[in-house]
Design a protein around this motif. Structure first.
Motif, PDB file in Angstrom:
ATOM      1  N   CYS A   5      -5.781   7.675  -3.041  1.00  0.00           N
ATOM      2  CA  CYS A   5      -6.090   6.773  -1.938  1.00  0.00           C
ATOM      3  C   CYS A   5      -7.332   5.951  -2.245  1.00  0.00           C
ATOM      4  O   CYS A   5      -8.363   6.496  -2.647  1.00  0.00           O
ATOM      5  N   SER A   6      -7.268   4.649  -2.019  1.00  0.00           N
ATOM      6  CA  SER A   6      -8.423   3.773  -2.237  1.00  0.00           C
ATOM      7  C   SER A   6      -9.541   4.032  -1.240  1.00  0.00           C
ATOM      8  O   SER A   6     -10.712   3.804  -1.554  1.00  0.00           O
ATOM      9  N   ILE A   7      -9.210   4.526  -0.051  1.00  0.00           N
ATOM     10  CA  ILE A   7     -10.258   4.882   0.911  1.00  0.00           C
ATOM     11  C   ILE A   7     -11.073   6.050   0.355  1.00  0.00           C
ATOM     12  O   ILE A   7     -12.309   6.012   0.358  1.00  0.00           O
ATOM     13  N   ALA A   8     -10.392   7.072  -0.153  1.00  0.00           N
ATOM     14  CA  ALA A   8     -11.093   8.212  -0.755  1.00  0.00           C
ATOM     15  C   ALA A   8     -11.914   7.762  -1.957  1.00  0.00           C
ATOM     16  O   ALA A   8     -13.059   8.201  -2.131  1.00  0.00           O
ATOM     17  N   ASN A   9     -11.368   6.882  -2.766  1.00  0.00           N
ATOM     18  CA  ASN A   9     -12.104   6.367  -3.929  1.00  0.00           C
ATOM     19  C   ASN A   9     -13.360   5.616  -3.495  1.00  0.00           C
ATOM     20  O   ASN A   9     -14.427   5.774  -4.092  1.00  0.00           O
ATOM     21  N   LEU A 138       2.430   4.211  -0.848  1.00  0.00           N
ATOM     22  CA  LEU A 138       1.491   5.177  -0.286  1.00  0.00           C
ATOM     23  C   LEU A 138       1.185   6.212  -1.354  1.00  0.00           C
ATOM     24  O   LEU A 138       2.087   6.887  -1.844  1.00  0.00           O
ATOM     25  N   GLY A 139      -0.081   6.315  -1.730  1.00  0.00           N
ATOM     26  CA  GLY A 139      -0.448   7.268  -2.777  1.00  0.00           C
ATOM     27  C   GLY A 139       0.178   6.930  -4.108  1.00  0.00           C
ATOM     28  O   GLY A 139       0.451   7.810  -4.916  1.00  0.00           O
ATOM     29  N   GLY A 140       0.406   5.635  -4.345  1.00  0.00           N
ATOM     30  CA  GLY A 140       0.987   5.195  -5.609  1.00  0.00           C
ATOM     31  C   GLY A 140       2.513   5.240  -5.651  1.00  0.00           C
ATOM     32  O   GLY A 140       3.123   4.863  -6.642  1.00  0.00           O
TER      33      GLY A 140
END
Length: 145
Positions: A5-9, A138-140
């Motif tokens: 996830c880009s938010i987590a990154n 979603l999630g790649g």
């Protein structure tokens, strides 16, 4: 396993309280360490660690302004400047859902009116609200319809 996830990154880089507050101050024009300490309330050692990380990941640039002793200013890179709208919308959320009383900070847009941040679709210029969009990956992984 956690979903990619880009938010987590992004939170790995800017998710700590003092990191966001240091970015806020640099984007507001506070460039020197002592100014940032004063306006954030962070301890000097924590702030030094957060600023070092922001320099390492390319959000801030450290520029020497004094030789003896060596002293530095922090300047935002384009990556940090692009967080300005994120901070504005986070501030607006805090004004609405957390802060009691009137907002402590108010921004004025160049048109002269009080700024109320809004996310819009770049293509149609319509506001983006929950339910107006859907994940296609979603999630790649592609999302099944």
């Amino acid at each position: 396993m956690a979903r990619p996830c880009s938010i987590a990154n992004a939170l790995e880089v800017i998710g700590e309280r003092w990191t966001l507050l240091a970015l806020r101050e640099v984007l507001l024009g506070c460039r020197r360490f002592d100014q940032i300490v004063q306006h954030t309330g962070a301890s000097r050692d924590i702030l030094a660690t957060r600023l070092r990380k922001l320099v390492d990941v390319g959000l801030l640039e450290r520029r020497q302004y004094e030789q003896h002793p060596p002293r530095y200013e922090y300047h935002p890179t384009d990556a940090a400047k692009s967080l300005h709208t994120v901070l504005l919308t986070l501030m607006q959320w805090g004004d609405t859902h957390v802060t009691k009383g009137p907002p402590p900070t108010v921004w004025e847009h160049s048109c002269g009116e009080v700024l109320h941040a809004k996310v819009v679709c770049e293509h149609c210029n319509e506001p983006v609200e929950l339910g107006d969009s859907r994940a296609v990956r979603l999630g790649g992984q592609p999302v099944e319809r």
